[in-house]
Enzyme design. Structure first.
Site, PDB file in Angstrom:
ATOM      1  CE  LYS A   1      34.291   0.167  49.996  1.00 11.69           C
ATOM      2  NZ  LYS A   1      35.355   1.118  49.616  1.00 11.69           N
TER       3      LYS A   1
ATOM      4  NE  ARG B   1      42.929   1.178  42.156  1.00 13.14           N
ATOM      5  CZ  ARG B   1      43.281   2.341  42.696  1.00 13.14           C
ATOM      6  NH1 ARG B   1      44.556   2.728  42.668  1.00 13.14           N
ATOM      7  NH2 ARG B   1      42.383   3.122  43.259  1.00 13.14           N
TER       8      ARG B   1
HETATM    9  N1  BES Z   1      34.188   0.720  45.299  1.00 16.22           N
HETATM   10  C1  BES Z   1      35.114   1.675  45.771  1.00 16.22           C
HETATM   11  C2  BES Z   1      34.909   3.069  45.198  1.00 16.22           C
HETATM   12  C3  BES Z   1      33.614   3.752  45.545  1.00 16.22           C
HETATM   13  C4  BES Z   1      33.581   4.699  46.553  1.00 16.22           C
HETATM   14  C5  BES Z   1      32.467   3.535  44.808  1.00 16.22           C
HETATM   15  C6  BES Z   1      32.393   5.375  46.840  1.00 16.22           C
HETATM   16  C7  BES Z   1      31.292   4.202  45.101  1.00 16.22           C
HETATM   17  C8  BES Z   1      31.258   5.119  46.125  1.00 16.22           C
HETATM   18  C9  BES Z   1      36.531   1.233  45.420  1.00 16.22           C
HETATM   19  O1  BES Z   1      36.734  -0.136  45.379  1.00 16.22           O
HETATM   20  C10 BES Z   1      37.409   1.749  46.497  1.00 16.22           C
HETATM   21  O2  BES Z   1      37.283   1.301  47.599  1.00 16.22           O
HETATM   22  N2  BES Z   1      38.304   2.689  46.169  1.00 16.22           N
HETATM   23  C11 BES Z   1      39.194   3.255  47.122  1.00 16.22           C
HETATM   24  C12 BES Z   1      40.604   3.218  46.573  1.00 16.22           C
HETATM   25  C13 BES Z   1      41.657   3.583  47.568  1.00 16.22           C
HETATM   26  C14 BES Z   1      41.814   2.476  48.591  1.00 16.22           C
HETATM   27  C15 BES Z   1      42.950   3.803  46.822  1.00 16.22           C
HETATM   28  C16 BES Z   1      38.746   4.690  47.360  1.00 16.22           C
HETATM   29  O3  BES Z   1      38.388   5.360  46.383  1.00 16.22           O
HETATM   30  O4  BES Z   1      38.733   5.129  48.485  1.00 16.22           O
HETATM   31 MG    MG Z   2      37.228  -1.016  47.231  1.00 15.46          MG
END
Ligand code: BES
Ligand code: MG
Ligand code: ZN
Length: 481
Positions: free
Chosen positions: A263, A336
């Site tokens: 991240k 997911r």
């Molecule tokens: N845990 C995150 C989503 C999230 C983002 C929760 C901000 C709370 C606050 C999830 O696992 C994630 O990283 N999602 C990605 C998916 C993408 C890589 C397709 C996202 O939403 O950026």
């Molecule tokens: Mg994630």
């Protein structure tokens, strides 16, 4: 905090008295309250506007202070205004270091419930790591709510409020805790102790059971962590005569580094990526305490998405429990994956008649709806009841579409599915469509709480950090339906 219903006149009580007043009531006040209060209202030009406050010291009476909180215009009143007013009052008393007060509650049952919820949700602060006593929030210990008749519906509302708000605050603590404390093993242990305490049937699958059963997606996500991933399954059978069985599934990623697709934004909040799991655990605890006549199965894949030599790799191909293979387009789309195996597992082995899942699944839902609405996706024709329960308790959801055509974006060159979309748009929809592959024909509702589970600013009775969003929504839905 203890909230008591008391029969009698609030003006006979001691200490501090709290009154809520609409603008109309303030305008027509003359002579109806004690002169001194009338005079103070005029002198201070208190109009009764929403969340306006006035503190009046009193002499020569059994009580020594009166606090007025404005409710705004009468025709705009709703549950949310009462919860907000209760919050304003509670903050004020806490600031005055007053630990108990009396209030007047001769209202309908919805307002009694809203006030009680507002008081209880506001009487919360995550301050266990504050070592200075002065940094700690002053909690209110007792509120007496005066009514002329103690009706049993009021008592039921007060009891429901206590159990559902305590569960919400329990969830907030779990969400906000440090991620090395609330790790997958901690949540597995919590499930064990809950099964004993609330007499729930527990199935707990650790790494070897997950391998034996072929939950390859969940195992893949957990591969890089020093904590063992688990699938928690807790069952509450409140209505043995009914065939209905509601599965509540929650994403329990105890920390989301993103994995090797590390991240670049907001990683420090990712201790709350287990919010879905916390919410469903909170719901089953409250359901057992309330002895709800429902059959509920809680399912939580608990896992850490860590960076390490063993981490699953971008480009990997994993075998799901369902049998479909999944290409890993991005290791940060881990929620997911964990959920897909959990959903397929509960569908096959427990045959629920209905599924609701909670997950902090996508940043896209935060971009679309912010913190005040969760995104809801559903194949359930009776989903309107969930939406209206959310409106009643102030945990609002907004329904989003599940267009068949977007499935094309989840195609993989090398496997049956890709875990990320080939296009950047509509990220919360494609995430939901990914999950839809794993629920079969079971009526299913997915609630993306990435925005509503955690806040970076407090608002009203919503604290900064974990909010517990979803607990009261589902409990209200279970109560009414
Ligand atoms: N845990 C995150 C989503 C999230 C983002 C929760 C901000 C709370 C606050 C999830 O696992 C994630 O990283 N999602 C990605 C998916 C993408 C890589 C397709 C996202 O939403 O950026
Ligand atoms: Mg994630
Ligand atoms: Zn995540």
């Amino acid at each position: 905090m203890k909230i008591n219903l008391r029969k009698g006149e609030v003006y006979d009580s001691k200490g501090s008295i709290l009154l809520f007043m609409t603008e109309e009531q303030i305008k027509n006040l003359d002579g109806k309250l004690i002169d001194l209060i009338d005079a103070s209202i005029h002198a201070e030009d208190f109009k009764g506007k929403k969340n306006e406050k006035l503190i009046i010291p009193i002499v020569g009476r059994s009580f020594n202070r009166m606090v007025l909180i404005g409710l705004g215009k009468r025709d705009k009143l709703n549950n949310e205004i009462f919860r907000g007013a209760a919050h304003t009052a509670l903050q004020l008393f806490s600031g005055l270091k007053v630990k108990e007060f009396s209030t007047f509650a001769e209202y309908d049952v919805d307002i009694v419930r809203a006030l009680s919820d507002g008081f209880r949700l506001s009487n919360y602060s995550f301050d266990k790591y504050k070592t200075e006593k002065d940094d700690k929030f002053i909690r209110i210990e007792k509120i007496d709510m005066y009514v002329h008749d103690i009706k049993s519906e009021f008592e039921r509302a007060i009891n429901f409020s206590e159990i559902s708000c305590d569960a919400t605050n329990f969830v907030r603590d779990l969400q906000t805790e440090d991620a090395d404390t609330v790790n997958p093993e901690y949540l597995a242990d919590l499930a064990k102790s809950m099964s004993t305490k609330y007499k729930l049937h527990l199935d707990l699958l650790g790494r070897s059971a997950l391998k034996r059963n072929g939950l390859g997606l969940l195992l893949g996500v957990g591969q890089g962590s020093r904590f063992e991933p688990h699938l928690i399954i807790l069952e509450y059978k409140g209505d043995p005569s009914s065939k209905e069985k509601i599965a509540l599934v929650g994403k329990g990623v105890t920390y989301d580094t993103g994995g090797l697709n590390i991240k670049i934004r907001a990683m420090q909040e990712m201790n709350m990526d287990m919010s879905g799991a916390a919410v469903v655990l909170g719901i089953i605890r409250a359901a057992a305490e309330l002895k709800l006549k429902k059959n509920i199965i809680v399912v939580a894949p608990v896992v850490e998405n860590a960076v390490g030599v063993n981490s699953y790799k971008p480009g990997a191909i994993l075998d799901s429990y369902l049998g479909k293979t999944v290409e890993i387009g991005n290791t940060d789309a881990e929620g997911r994956l964990a959920l897909a195996d959990a959903l397929a597992y509960v569908v096959k082995n427990y045959k629920p008649t209905q599924i609701v899942d909670f997950a902090t699944l996508t940043g896209s839902v935060v971009a679309a709806l912010g913190n005040d609405y969760a995104g809801l996706f559903s194949t359930d024709e009776k989903v309107d009841k969930i939406i209206s329960s959310g409106n009643y308790v102030g945990e609002t959801v907004w329904r989003m579409p599940l267009p068949e055509d977007y499935n094309e974006f989840l195609k993989s060159q090398r496997a049956d599915l890709n875990n990320i979309s080939s296009v950047p748009e509509a990220g919360s929809i494609t995430a939901a469509l990914f999950l839809k592959n794993f629920v079969g024909d079971t009526p299913w509702t997915h609630i993306d709480i990435a925005g509503s589970a955690m806040r970076n600013k407090s608002k009203n009775y919503w604290p900064k950090y974990g909010t517990g969003f979803g607990v009261r929504l589902i409990l209200e839905w279970l109560r009414k339906n």
